[in-house]
Write a protein that holds these residues in place. Structure first.
Motif, PDB file in Angstrom:
ATOM      1  N   ASP A  61     -45.861 -26.703  71.501  1.00  0.00           N
ATOM      2  CA  ASP A  61     -44.669 -26.537  72.174  1.00  0.00           C
ATOM      3  C   ASP A  61     -43.605 -27.322  71.763  1.00  0.00           C
ATOM      4  OD1 ASP A  61     -46.244 -24.622  73.816  1.00  0.00           O
ATOM      5  OD2 ASP A  61     -46.772 -26.183  75.186  1.00  0.00           O
ATOM      6  N   GLU A  62     -42.424 -26.355  72.129  1.00  0.00           N
ATOM      7  CA  GLU A  62     -41.032 -27.223  71.911  1.00  0.00           C
ATOM      8  C   GLU A  62     -40.547 -27.380  73.482  1.00  0.00           C
ATOM      9  OE1 GLU A  62     -36.592 -26.075  70.931  1.00  0.00           O
ATOM     10  OE2 GLU A  62     -37.885 -24.584  70.488  1.00  0.00           O
ATOM     11  N   VAL A  63     -40.191 -28.428  73.524  1.00  0.00           N
ATOM     12  CA  VAL A  63     -39.683 -29.156  74.767  1.00  0.00           C
ATOM     13  C   VAL A  63     -38.201 -29.289  74.745  1.00  0.00           C
ATOM     14  CG1 VAL A  63     -40.012 -30.515  76.831  1.00  0.00           C
ATOM     15  CG2 VAL A  63     -41.913 -30.072  75.426  1.00  0.00           C
ATOM     16  N   ALA A  64     -37.225 -28.769  75.537  1.00  0.00           N
ATOM     17  CA  ALA A  64     -36.039 -28.656  75.656  1.00  0.00           C
ATOM     18  C   ALA A  64     -35.403 -29.190  76.914  1.00  0.00           C
ATOM     19  CB  ALA A  64     -35.293 -27.192  75.365  1.00  0.00           C
ATOM     20  N   PHE A  65     -34.095 -29.388  76.796  1.00  0.00           N
ATOM     21  CA  PHE A  65     -33.433 -29.744  78.179  1.00  0.00           C
ATOM     22  C   PHE A  65     -32.004 -29.366  78.190  1.00  0.00           C
ATOM     23  CE2 PHE A  65     -32.196 -33.183  75.319  1.00  0.00           C
ATOM     24  CZ  PHE A  65     -30.893 -33.397  75.478  1.00  0.00           C
ATOM     25  N   ASP A  66     -31.586 -29.180  79.290  1.00  0.00           N
ATOM     26  CA  ASP A  66     -30.269 -28.794  79.939  1.00  0.00           C
ATOM     27  C   ASP A  66     -29.625 -29.849  80.720  1.00  0.00           C
ATOM     28  OD1 ASP A  66     -30.337 -26.418  78.360  1.00  0.00           O
ATOM     29  OD2 ASP A  66     -30.959 -25.187  80.040  1.00  0.00           O
ATOM     30  N   LEU A  67     -28.454 -30.499  80.361  1.00  0.00           N
ATOM     31  CA  LEU A  67     -27.813 -31.434  81.282  1.00  0.00           C
ATOM     32  C   LEU A  67     -26.871 -30.488  82.126  1.00  0.00           C
ATOM     33  CD1 LEU A  67     -26.380 -34.239  78.825  1.00  0.00           C
ATOM     34  CD2 LEU A  67     -28.573 -34.010  80.255  1.00  0.00           C
ATOM     35  N   ILE A  68     -27.126 -30.736  83.406  1.00  0.00           N
ATOM     36  CA  ILE A  68     -26.288 -30.089  84.354  1.00  0.00           C
ATOM     37  C   ILE A  68     -25.000 -30.664  84.650  1.00  0.00           C
ATOM     38  CG2 ILE A  68     -26.510 -29.274  86.680  1.00  0.00           C
ATOM     39  CD1 ILE A  68     -28.784 -28.316  85.164  1.00  0.00           C
ATOM     40  N   GLU A  69     -24.198 -29.711  84.162  1.00  0.00           N
ATOM     41  CA  GLU A  69     -22.398 -29.929  84.305  1.00  0.00           C
ATOM     42  C   GLU A  69     -22.221 -30.609  85.682  1.00  0.00           C
ATOM     43  OE1 GLU A  69     -18.377 -27.768  82.921  1.00  0.00           O
ATOM     44  OE2 GLU A  69     -20.362 -27.183  82.049  1.00  0.00           O
TER      45      GLU A  69
END
Length: 199
Positions: A61-69
């Motif tokens: 599995d690839e684990v990704a992230f998004d920073l919430i602006e």
């Protein structure tokens, strides 16, 4: 995941999406394989640790992230790798995000009365995304699969009860695939005093 990839492939062919060129492509992943992490606790070298209690994380599995602006939080999630690979094959480099981050980026900056608790309820293809904000701070965000009006009501009422939110004071704002005559909206309005369509 292969079923989803086939559905996307069929959709793109049916609508002749592959016959055009695009300046940019953004894929939005909607799945329950995510967690929201406050930035002071966030470490991008430990991404799998943030989702391992929500789902089984496989070595592949690839684990990704998004920073919430403009917020002190990140959404850590497992994207659909086969879908990302398929999109890359047909469109080249692209951006991808998790749907929860998009909801939070839109809803958190909205100014609320200091004492008001707002409960945003987004309905889309049997998925309820529920966001509760009080005094301009995120209290709760989660995603639920719903099949009936009773499912919707259960998840809303149980979540609000756990948060000690008064059903006579909370502002329930519906958006997405719903209208004031929708059975989901009408059912919620029987139990929550202030139900409106957000847009």
């Amino acid at each position: 995941e292969s079923e989803l990839k086939n559905a996307i492939s069929n959709f793109l062919e049916l609508h002749e999406v592959l016959n055009h060129s695009y300046e940019s492509v953004v894929v939005v992943h909607t799945n329950p394989l995510f967690n929201i992490v406050p930035l002071p606790l966030f470490n991008k070298n430990q991404l799998a640790d943030y989702v391992k209690f929500n789902t089984q994380v496989l070595p592949s599995d690839e684990v990704a992230f998004d920073l919430i602006e403009h917020q002190e939080m990140a959404v850590v999630y497992i994207p659909f790798t086969s879908v990302n690979n398929y999109i890359f094959e047909h469109f080249g480099p692209f951006d991808f995000k998790h749907h929860s981050g998009l909801h939070l980026e839109e809803l958190l900056p909205i100014q609320h009365d200091q004492k008001e608790t707002a409960c945003y309820l987004h309905l889309d293809q049997g998925i309820l995304s529920m966001t509760v904000i009080k005094e301009k701070k995120l209290l709760f965000f989660n995603q639920f699969t719903i099949h009936t009006t009773e499912d919707l009501l259960y998840f809303i009422l149980f979540s609000l009860e756990q948060l000690h939110v008064d059903l006579h004071e909370v502002q329930a704002l519906f958006y997405g695939e719903t209208t004031a005559i929708d059975p989901y909206f009408k059912k919620a309005a029987q139990y929550i005093a202030h139900c409106t369509i957000y847009r």
